[in-house]
Design a protein around this motif. Structure first.
Motif, short mmCIF file in Angstrom:
data_model
loop_
_atom_site.label_atom_id
_atom_site.label_comp_id
_atom_site.label_asym_id
_atom_site.label_seq_id
_atom_site.Cartn_x
_atom_site.Cartn_y
_atom_site.Cartn_z
N ILE A 30 24.04 38.76 2.42
CA ILE A 30 25.05 39.29 1.19
C ILE A 30 23.90 39.35 0.44
CG2 ILE A 30 26.19 38.50 -0.91
CD1 ILE A 30 27.98 37.23 1.84
N THR A 33 22.54 42.64 0.98
CA THR A 33 23.03 44.10 1.01
C THR A 33 22.95 43.89 -1.27
OG1 THR A 33 24.67 43.47 2.87
CG2 THR A 33 25.45 44.51 0.22
N TYR A 34 22.95 43.43 -1.40
CA TYR A 34 22.90 43.65 -2.71
C TYR A 34 21.54 43.49 -3.08
CZ TYR A 34 27.25 41.32 -3.47
OH TYR A 34 28.61 41.22 -3.35
N TYR A 57 26.64 43.78 4.94
CA TYR A 57 27.33 43.32 4.64
C TYR A 57 29.55 42.90 5.34
CZ TYR A 57 30.82 42.53 0.21
OH TYR A 57 31.31 41.53 -0.57
N CYS A 61 31.61 39.90 6.09
CA CYS A 61 32.63 39.45 6.20
C CYS A 61 33.55 39.36 7.53
CB CYS A 61 32.83 41.31 5.43
SG CYS A 61 32.72 41.80 4.04
N ASN A 101 33.77 39.34 -5.39
CA ASN A 101 33.49 39.40 -3.62
C ASN A 101 32.65 38.09 -2.71
OD1 ASN A 101 32.40 42.70 -5.42
ND2 ASN A 101 34.37 43.07 -3.69
#
Length: 118
Positions: A30, A33-34, A57, A61, A101
């Motif tokens: 994560i 991704t950010y 990501y 998930c 999220n």
């Protein structure tokens, strides 16, 4: 089920890979991704480069979904991870809503900790 020496394929090995050390790997996926989103905005790169963070990501998930199910939690929590919630101001392409999220990941981490304590 019969024994086979064939690999079960990516659909089985990738979620298992991410789940095996969930507390380390999923937050790292994560964060990657950010970081992709922030780097694109900081360096003013083409926006399509943000999609480099999409596969990690998606893997996070899927691993979170399996982790929630394994710990006796509802898989519906994953909807919060997939939904796009634009709350508050946007800074470097990220809004305050990205914290929503992360709720399923926190729930999965807490469920794992309580399971390990019991």
């Amino acid at each position: 089920m019969a024994y086979s020496d064939r690999s079960p394929g990516l659909e089985a090995t990738l979620p298992h890979w991410a789940q095996s050390r969930f507390a380390v790997r999923v937050p790292a996926l994560i964060a990657f991704t950010y970081a992709c989103v922030v780097v694109v905005y900081l360096l003013e790169l083409p926006l399509w480069l943000m999609f480099l963070g999409f596969p990690p990501y998606l893997l996070a998930c899927v691993a979170t979904f399996y982790e929630l199910r394994e710990n006796g939690r509802s898989g519906w929590w994953i909807v919060l991870m997939v939904a796009n919630i634009n709350l508050g101001p946007t800074w470097l392409g990220l809004s305050v809503g990205v914290l929503v999220n992360l709720v399923p990941v926190v729930i999965a981490l807490r469920a794992r900790q309580t399971r390990l304590v019991d």
